[in-house]
Design an enzyme around this catalytic site. Structure first.
Site, PDB file in Angstrom:
ATOM      1  CD  GLU A 236     -91.001  -3.862  13.075  1.00 48.28           C
ATOM      2  OE1 GLU A 236     -91.406  -4.976  13.474  1.00 48.28           O
ATOM      3  OE2 GLU A 236     -89.847  -3.431  13.332  1.00 48.28           O
TER       4      GLU A 236
ATOM      5  CB  ALA B  57     -84.063  -3.324  10.962  1.00 48.76           C
TER       6      ALA B  57
ATOM      7  CB  ILE C 198     -76.116  -5.570  17.472  1.00 51.26           C
ATOM      8  CG1 ILE C 198     -75.933  -4.059  17.280  1.00 51.26           C
ATOM      9  CG2 ILE C 198     -74.900  -6.192  18.152  1.00 51.26           C
ATOM     10  CD1 ILE C 198     -75.817  -3.268  18.568  1.00 51.26           C
TER      11      ILE C 198
ATOM     12  CD  GLU D  86     -76.342 -15.658  23.627  1.00 50.94           C
ATOM     13  OE1 GLU D  86     -77.231 -16.498  23.886  1.00 50.94           O
ATOM     14  OE2 GLU D  86     -75.677 -15.080  24.495  1.00 50.94           O
ATOM     15  CB  THR D  87     -80.979 -16.763  17.895  1.00 52.03           C
ATOM     16  OG1 THR D  87     -81.494 -15.455  17.647  1.00 52.03           O
ATOM     17  CG2 THR D  87     -81.071 -17.088  19.379  1.00 52.03           C
TER      18      THR D  87
ATOM     19  CG  HIS E 103     -84.365 -12.320  15.506  1.00 52.48           C
ATOM     20  ND1 HIS E 103     -85.650 -12.519  15.058  1.00 52.48           N
ATOM     21  CD2 HIS E 103     -84.274 -11.014  15.827  1.00 52.48           C
ATOM     22  CE1 HIS E 103     -86.305 -11.375  15.102  1.00 52.48           C
ATOM     23  NE2 HIS E 103     -85.495 -10.442  15.562  1.00 52.48           N
TER      24      HIS E 103
ATOM     25  NE  ARG F  85     -69.187  -1.004  10.147  1.00 51.83           N
ATOM     26  CZ  ARG F  85     -68.074  -1.318  10.812  1.00 51.83           C
ATOM     27  NH1 ARG F  85     -67.882  -0.863  12.035  1.00 51.83           N
ATOM     28  NH2 ARG F  85     -67.148  -2.055  10.257  1.00 51.83           N
TER      29      ARG F  85
ATOM     30  CG  PHE G 189     -84.283  -3.364  18.646  1.00 49.52           C
ATOM     31  CD1 PHE G 189     -85.423  -3.940  19.172  1.00 49.52           C
ATOM     32  CD2 PHE G 189     -83.057  -3.891  18.982  1.00 49.52           C
ATOM     33  CE1 PHE G 189     -85.336  -5.027  20.029  1.00 49.52           C
ATOM     34  CE2 PHE G 189     -82.956  -4.984  19.831  1.00 49.52           C
ATOM     35  CZ  PHE G 189     -84.093  -5.549  20.354  1.00 49.52           C
TER      36      PHE G 189
END
Length: 154
Positions: free
Chosen positions: A47, A45, A78, A81-82, A84, A123, A14
């Site tokens: 999957e 991630a 990352i 705003e939701t 998810h 990271r 992603f």
């Protein structure tokens, strides 16, 4: 070397650039240990657990592929705003942990959960925190622990 561990690296794509850097760190660590690897990619991630489950299950149906001694799951989430982010982070971690426990897998967890791209790069970067190498090292250490408990065929 016949006794060298063989590792599956699964990369969530992603955030491609961050994933590539995590893989770079993991591959270097695996090579340093004298191990071999195969690299697979999945969309995100969420999957990652399914890809590892496919590998484990494929041994039930197809014995022509070399069995993996360990697994390294890499990716980056990352916060947005939701909610998810929270759902995917929790389900990815739960799914990977469930697989490790259910199938006695040596698994290195390298899924970053961060607030922004800057944190992700610190990271992921092989020149900074190098979490890809950390995940590969954890996998290699768990492979060795499994050997100590005679949970491998080697």
């Amino acid at each position: 070397m016949a006794d060298a561990p063989h590792i599956m690296i699964v990369e969530a794509r992603f955030h491609e650039d961050i994933g590539e850097e995590l893989v770079r760190g993991a591959m270097a660590e695996i090579a340093k240990a004298g191990a071999t690897h195969e690299h697979f990619q999945v969309p995100g991630a969420f999957e990652l657990p399914a890809a590892i489950q496919y590998s484990v299950k494929s041994m039930d149906f197809y014995s022509g592929r070399r069995r993996f001694d360990g697994y390294v799951a890499l990716g980056c989430l990352i916060r947005g705003e939701t909610t998810h982010y929270d759902t995917v982070a929790a389900e990815c971690a739960r799914g990977l942990n469930d697989l490790a426990l259910r199938h006695t897998l040596a698994l290195g967890y390298g899924v970053l959960t961060v607030e922004n791209r800057e944190q992700a790069w610190v990271r992921a970067s092989v020149a900074q925190k190098n979490r890809g190498a950390d995940a590969a090292r954890a996998c290699l250490e768990m492979i060795e622990l499994k050997r100590q408990f005679r949970l491998t065929s080697r």
